[in-house]
Write a protein that holds these residues in place. Structure first.
Motif, PDB file in Angstrom:
ATOM      1  N   PHE A   6       0.637  -1.166   0.478  1.00  0.00           N
ATOM      2  CA  PHE A   6      -0.329  -0.148   0.239  1.00  0.00           C
ATOM      3  C   PHE A   6       0.701   1.442  -0.067  1.00  0.00           C
ATOM      4  O   PHE A   6       1.060   1.972  -0.749  1.00  0.00           O
ATOM      5  N   ALA A   7       1.646   1.360   0.484  1.00  0.00           N
ATOM      6  CA  ALA A   7       2.880   2.379   1.050  1.00  0.00           C
ATOM      7  C   ALA A   7       3.043   3.038  -0.030  1.00  0.00           C
ATOM      8  O   ALA A   7       3.974   3.591  -0.463  1.00  0.00           O
ATOM      9  N   ASP A   8       3.679   1.401  -1.457  1.00  0.00           N
ATOM     10  CA  ASP A   8       4.696   1.362  -2.277  1.00  0.00           C
ATOM     11  C   ASP A   8       3.624   2.848  -3.577  1.00  0.00           C
ATOM     12  O   ASP A   8       4.182   3.320  -3.744  1.00  0.00           O
ATOM     13  N   ASN A   9       2.371   1.804  -3.562  1.00  0.00           N
ATOM     14  CA  ASN A   9       1.566   2.784  -4.219  1.00  0.00           C
ATOM     15  C   ASN A   9       1.428   3.816  -3.984  1.00  0.00           C
ATOM     16  O   ASN A   9       1.351   4.414  -5.134  1.00  0.00           O
ATOM     17  N   VAL A  10       1.145   4.611  -3.171  1.00  0.00           N
ATOM     18  CA  VAL A  10       0.919   5.471  -2.948  1.00  0.00           C
ATOM     19  C   VAL A  10       2.181   6.214  -3.050  1.00  0.00           C
ATOM     20  O   VAL A  10       1.947   7.864  -3.656  1.00  0.00           O
ATOM     21  N   ALA A  11       3.266   6.042  -2.675  1.00  0.00           N
ATOM     22  CA  ALA A  11       4.251   6.861  -2.871  1.00  0.00           C
ATOM     23  C   ALA A  11       4.655   7.225  -4.118  1.00  0.00           C
ATOM     24  O   ALA A  11       4.640   8.260  -5.150  1.00  0.00           O
ATOM     25  N   VAL A  54       5.338  12.247   1.385  1.00  0.00           N
ATOM     26  CA  VAL A  54       5.992  10.932   0.587  1.00  0.00           C
ATOM     27  C   VAL A  54       7.137  10.457   1.651  1.00  0.00           C
ATOM     28  O   VAL A  54       7.910   9.497   1.522  1.00  0.00           O
ATOM     29  N   LEU A  55       7.952  11.722   1.887  1.00  0.00           N
ATOM     30  CA  LEU A  55       9.231  11.139   2.578  1.00  0.00           C
ATOM     31  C   LEU A  55       8.573   9.538   3.310  1.00  0.00           C
ATOM     32  O   LEU A  55       9.202   8.710   4.062  1.00  0.00           O
ATOM     33  N   PRO A  56       7.713  10.155   4.785  1.00  0.00           N
ATOM     34  CA  PRO A  56       7.829   8.747   5.424  1.00  0.00           C
ATOM     35  C   PRO A  56       6.844   7.586   4.895  1.00  0.00           C
ATOM     36  O   PRO A  56       7.369   6.668   5.398  1.00  0.00           O
ATOM     37  N   ILE A  57       6.076   7.418   4.390  1.00  0.00           N
ATOM     38  CA  ILE A  57       5.343   6.814   3.388  1.00  0.00           C
ATOM     39  C   ILE A  57       6.743   6.094   2.333  1.00  0.00           C
ATOM     40  O   ILE A  57       6.938   4.894   2.887  1.00  0.00           O
ATOM     41  N   SER A  58       7.159   6.442   2.317  1.00  0.00           N
ATOM     42  CA  SER A  58       8.555   5.938   1.591  1.00  0.00           C
ATOM     43  C   SER A  58       9.397   5.287   2.691  1.00  0.00           C
ATOM     44  O   SER A  58       9.894   4.473   2.041  1.00  0.00           O
ATOM     45  N   LEU A  59      10.107   5.946   3.650  1.00  0.00           N
ATOM     46  CA  LEU A  59      11.027   4.957   4.367  1.00  0.00           C
ATOM     47  C   LEU A  59      10.337   3.905   4.585  1.00  0.00           C
ATOM     48  O   LEU A  59      11.053   3.372   4.861  1.00  0.00           O
ATOM     49  N   LEU A  60       8.907   4.189   5.228  1.00  0.00           N
ATOM     50  CA  LEU A  60       7.894   3.040   5.694  1.00  0.00           C
ATOM     51  C   LEU A  60       7.999   1.461   4.848  1.00  0.00           C
ATOM     52  O   LEU A  60       8.861   0.458   4.550  1.00  0.00           O
ATOM     53  N   LEU A  76      19.012   3.179  -2.581  1.00  0.00           N
ATOM     54  CA  LEU A  76      19.855   4.003  -3.473  1.00  0.00           C
ATOM     55  C   LEU A  76      19.112   4.671  -4.242  1.00  0.00           C
ATOM     56  O   LEU A  76      18.389   6.148  -4.655  1.00  0.00           O
ATOM     57  N   LEU A  77      17.791   4.318  -4.682  1.00  0.00           N
ATOM     58  CA  LEU A  77      16.748   4.965  -5.313  1.00  0.00           C
ATOM     59  C   LEU A  77      16.280   6.312  -5.104  1.00  0.00           C
ATOM     60  O   LEU A  77      15.965   7.217  -5.729  1.00  0.00           O
ATOM     61  N   VAL A  78      15.269   5.614  -3.988  1.00  0.00           N
ATOM     62  CA  VAL A  78      14.496   6.365  -3.838  1.00  0.00           C
ATOM     63  C   VAL A  78      15.023   7.525  -2.350  1.00  0.00           C
ATOM     64  O   VAL A  78      15.021   8.151  -2.486  1.00  0.00           O
ATOM     65  N   GLY A  79      16.532   6.964  -2.677  1.00  0.00           N
ATOM     66  CA  GLY A  79      17.185   7.692  -1.265  1.00  0.00           C
ATOM     67  C   GLY A  79      17.543   8.502  -2.405  1.00  0.00           C
ATOM     68  O   GLY A  79      17.595  10.188  -1.746  1.00  0.00           O
ATOM     69  N   VAL A  80      18.538   8.798  -3.403  1.00  0.00           N
ATOM     70  CA  VAL A  80      18.626  10.016  -3.968  1.00  0.00           C
ATOM     71  C   VAL A  80      17.501  10.960  -4.491  1.00  0.00           C
ATOM     72  O   VAL A  80      17.894  12.163  -4.819  1.00  0.00           O
ATOM     73  N   GLY A  81      16.393  10.031  -4.930  1.00  0.00           N
ATOM     74  CA  GLY A  81      14.594  10.777  -5.357  1.00  0.00           C
ATOM     75  C   GLY A  81      14.897  11.732  -4.290  1.00  0.00           C
ATOM     76  O   GLY A  81      13.934  12.533  -4.810  1.00  0.00           O
TER      77      GLY A  81
END
Length: 128
Positions: A6-11, A54-60, A76-81
């Motif tokens: 769910f979090a991936d889809n929301v992000a 997006v930050l907390p959802i991505s982290l989760l 790496l992808l999400v961190g650089v993004g």
């Protein structure tokens, strides 16, 4: 697992919304200036609100996925993004010539990372 999916889809959705906000909304405001409601959405605070979502959802999602598949490329992808999205907020007066490309790049990287996170997760034995 369901929370991570769910979090991936929301992000991914929020990243797409960020791209629309940066690329499409300015065109709509320029073409349809009489639509006052669109002008409110062009406010710079929208960038901050989307980032705060997006930050907390991505982290989760990414940390939950990493526990399952251990893919550093997703981190790496999400961190650089995320860094691309944060950078324009940290550098005081940033022109649209810098902010828009960084935000679009960051949003694409985040969405790609979350897509890979979903695919790696769903290819795990417990997903079948």
């Amino acid at each position: 697992m369901k929370t991570q999916i769910f979090a991936d889809n929301v992000a991914i959705g929020l990243s797409s919304l960020c791209i629309v906000h940066c690329l499409v909304l300015p065109l709509l405001v320029a073409v349809l200036p009489y639509v006052a409601g669109l002008a409110l959405l062009s406010n710079e605070a929208v960038h901050t609100w989307l980032l705060a979502a997006v930050l907390p959802i991505s982290l989760l999602a990414v940390l939950a996925g990493f526990k399952q598949h251990g893919s550093k490329s997703v981190l790496l992808l999400v961190g650089v993004g995320c860094s691309c999205l944060i950078l324009p907020l940290l550098v005081a007066p940033v022109s649209a010539l810098v902010e828009v490309p960084l935000t679009v790049l960051g949003s694409v990287l985040i969405a790609t990372g979350h897509y890979r996170n979903l695919k790696r997760k769903c290819s795990a034995p417990e997903c079948t």
